[in-house]
Design a protein around this motif. Structure first.
Motif, PDB file in Angstrom:
ATOM      1  N   UNK A 103      32.417  40.574  45.571  1.00  0.00           N
ATOM      2  CA  UNK A 103      31.480  39.598  46.409  1.00  0.00           C
ATOM      3  C   UNK A 103      32.023  38.293  45.682  1.00  0.00           C
ATOM      4  N   UNK A 104      31.893  38.214  44.179  1.00  0.00           N
ATOM      5  CA  UNK A 104      32.405  37.241  43.586  1.00  0.00           C
ATOM      6  C   UNK A 104      33.659  36.420  43.910  1.00  0.00           C
ATOM      7  N   UNK A 105      34.788  37.232  44.186  1.00  0.00           N
ATOM      8  CA  UNK A 105      35.887  36.551  44.353  1.00  0.00           C
ATOM      9  C   UNK A 105      35.773  36.450  45.997  1.00  0.00           C
ATOM     10  N   UNK A 120      46.609  45.522  42.519  1.00  0.00           N
ATOM     11  CA  UNK A 120      47.527  45.183  41.214  1.00  0.00           C
ATOM     12  C   UNK A 120      46.195  45.418  40.171  1.00  0.00           C
ATOM     13  N   UNK A 121      46.578  45.591  39.051  1.00  0.00           N
ATOM     14  CA  UNK A 121      45.813  45.912  38.003  1.00  0.00           C
ATOM     15  C   UNK A 121      44.624  45.043  37.779  1.00  0.00           C
ATOM     16  N   UNK A 122      45.144  43.796  37.698  1.00  0.00           N
ATOM     17  CA  UNK A 122      44.435  42.668  37.375  1.00  0.00           C
ATOM     18  C   UNK A 122      42.960  42.547  38.246  1.00  0.00           C
ATOM     19  N   UNK A 123      41.736  42.544  37.259  1.00  0.00           N
ATOM     20  CA  UNK A 123      40.695  42.409  38.172  1.00  0.00           C
ATOM     21  C   UNK A 123      40.017  43.750  38.691  1.00  0.00           C
ATOM     22  N   UNK A 124      40.907  44.840  38.429  1.00  0.00           N
ATOM     23  CA  UNK A 124      40.436  46.322  39.044  1.00  0.00           C
ATOM     24  C   UNK A 124      39.077  46.615  38.395  1.00  0.00           C
ATOM     25  N   UNK A 125      38.912  46.561  37.109  1.00  0.00           N
ATOM     26  CA  UNK A 125      37.971  46.956  36.338  1.00  0.00           C
ATOM     27  C   UNK A 125      36.467  46.363  36.919  1.00  0.00           C
ATOM     28  N   UNK A 126      36.830  45.043  36.889  1.00  0.00           N
ATOM     29  CA  UNK A 126      35.379  44.163  37.199  1.00  0.00           C
ATOM     30  C   UNK A 126      35.006  44.669  38.630  1.00  0.00           C
ATOM     31  N   UNK A 127      36.023  44.645  39.598  1.00  0.00           N
ATOM     32  CA  UNK A 127      35.678  45.124  40.892  1.00  0.00           C
ATOM     33  C   UNK A 127      34.986  46.140  41.455  1.00  0.00           C
ATOM     34  N   UNK A 128      35.748  47.108  40.366  1.00  0.00           N
ATOM     35  CA  UNK A 128      35.025  48.524  40.533  1.00  0.00           C
ATOM     36  C   UNK A 128      33.645  48.895  39.982  1.00  0.00           C
TER      37      UNK A 128
END
Length: 451
Positions: A43-45, A30-38
């Motif tokens: 690790x945070x999640x 899903x698009x939600x959170x994709x930018x931060x994870x990339x």
């Protein structure tokens, strides 16, 4: 200010390009959170259960009543809200940081089926918002007084100024005593009414434009909310919430009273039907002219003037394709009629106001990425009170809206709509076209970008 807007739009488009490139690489996400994870990994999640995501809400609209000069200014779609400017509007750019609770209920949302967790848990919710819509989600005693938010309303409209707000900043906890209790404390949206402010993917908001009922409901509160699940069986799930707040959109209330808010939330065992009753009741007035918190509170009075808002709303899935949502709202503002009880719009001797409304939306889910919706609404504000400052027109508002939602990919959804409004006036009021008309046709195309 125009240069700032260009820079902001450029940054947004850069974010969109990054998000879309990663969407093509990992289409299963899903698009939600994709930018931060990339950028920072997951690790945070994975380790702490903290999610970071963003939402861009942008659109283009025109109506058949405004003049070219009015379109150059902002808010020419009023009293229609959601995207209130004509032309291109940066409605909102959201940042969400959340640590959800492991609990048998989601605070402000729903009780959950299944066994009660036996261990305590702690979390939080943060939402930061920048854009035109942030003007209406600010809280007195909190983000209302920030330097960038202190422009007067006339200048904000004329120059289409953007604002910054933090409508959610709250700690949460789950305690496994008895049936299990959830606690939320801080500044948060109380979730009263069918629609909710941010257009997150799971929100029951099928259109860019909002109902009049949405305008009458609450935006934010500061206080404490306690909830629990009191039934989980063959007759469904039942949750209850009760809290104390500092009044409407307020952390620094200008009277000595608190407000009571709460909800009853029922779900069928399969979660295909839900019914919510939500309310808030408390005195709402400015005690003196030295601290007038308008437009949240129109009244000035040394005595308590009780305000209440009630919403009964529900949702049902008939089949894989057909969905129905409905809402009834009722509100009342007391007024003792004394010369010292002053409405800043109508003057001294305010003796009360009431309002009510009903709306329903039918959705046909053609396929997972495409749905079509139709909504009808009747909203009665005979005293021209609760929709302030969008309008002070006295009478009955009616609207029918049709449109569709198409998910282009995991990051981008578009929502075009056509909306027709008509107004039945008690006397002479004409709420559309800057006071000239009683009907309005509005066309809107909205893009929602999840990243």
């Amino acid at each position: 200010m125009k240069n700032i807007k260009v820079k902001t739009l450029g940054a947004v488009l850069a974010v969109l390009a990054i998000a879309n490139s990663h969407a093509n690489e990992t289409a299963e996400e899903q698009g939600e959170g994709m930018l931060f994870r990339s950028l920072f990994g997951d690790t945070l999640e994975r380790t702490y259960g903290i999610t970071v995501s963003g939402l861009l809400d942008i659109g283009f609209s025109r109506n058949n009543r405004s003049t070219s000069d009015e379109r150059d200014d902002g808010l020419s779609n009023l009293p229609i809200t959601g995207l209130s400017d004509e032309g291109l509007e940066l409605g909102s750019l959201h940042l969400f940081v959340d640590k959800p609770l492991k609990a048998n209920a989601i605070p402000r949302v729903t009780p959950l089926p299944g066994p009660k967790p036996e261990t305590a848990d702690f979390g939080f919710t943060i939402e930061a918002l920048y854009g035109r819509n942030a003007q209406f989600s600010r809280t007195y005693g909190w983000d209302m007084g920030w330097d960038m938010n202190e422009e007067d309303n006339a200048k904000a409209k004329r120059d289409r100024l953007s604002f910054m707000s933090v409508p959610n900043l709250a700690a949460t906890a789950y305690l496994p005593y008895g049936p299990g209790f959830t606690i939320m404390a801080g500044v948060f949206g109380p979730i009263i009414g069918y629609e909710i402010p941010p257009n997150i993917r799971l929100a029951p908001n099928p259109f860019a434009s909002r109902t009049y009922a949405f305008v009458s409901n609450l935006t934010t509160v500061s206080g404490v909310l306690v909830g629990t699940r009191i039934m989980d069986g063959p007759h469904g799930l039942l949750g209850i919430e009760l809290g104390i707040a500092q009044g409407w959109s307020n952390m620094r209330d200008n009277n000595d009273d608190k407000a009571l808010l709460g909800a009853l939330r029922w779900r069928t065992p399969d979660m295909n039907t839900w019914i919510d009753y939500e309310f808030m009741v408390g005195n709402q007035e400015n005690e003196s002219t030295r601290d007038i918190q308008a437009p949240t509170s129109r009244l000035i009075s040394a005595d308590g003037q009780l305000r209440q808002q009630h919403s009964l709303n529900g949702w049902h899935r008939f089949s894989e394709h057909w969905l129905l949502g409905m809402e009834l709202v009722y509100g009342h503002q007391d007024g003792d009629g004394k010369p010292t009880t002053v409405d800043i719009v109508t003057g001294p001797g305010f003796d009360g106001a009431h309002w009510w409304g009903a709306n329903a939306v039918v959705t046909y889910q053609i396929r997972p990425d495409l749905s079509f919706s139709v909504r009808g609404e009747h909203f009665s504000d005979p005293d021209g009170f609760t929709l302030f400052p969008t309008t002070t027109a006295r009478g009955d508002f009616n609207a029918i809206t049709a449109g569709f939602r198409y998910d282009l990919n995991h990051n981008v959804s578009i929502r075009p709509e056509l909306r027709y409004d008509w107004f039945d006036a008690i006397e002479h009021d004409r709420p559309f076209g800057n006071g000239r008309d009683r009907t309005q046709l509005t066309a809107t195309v909205q893009a929602l970008v999840y990243f």
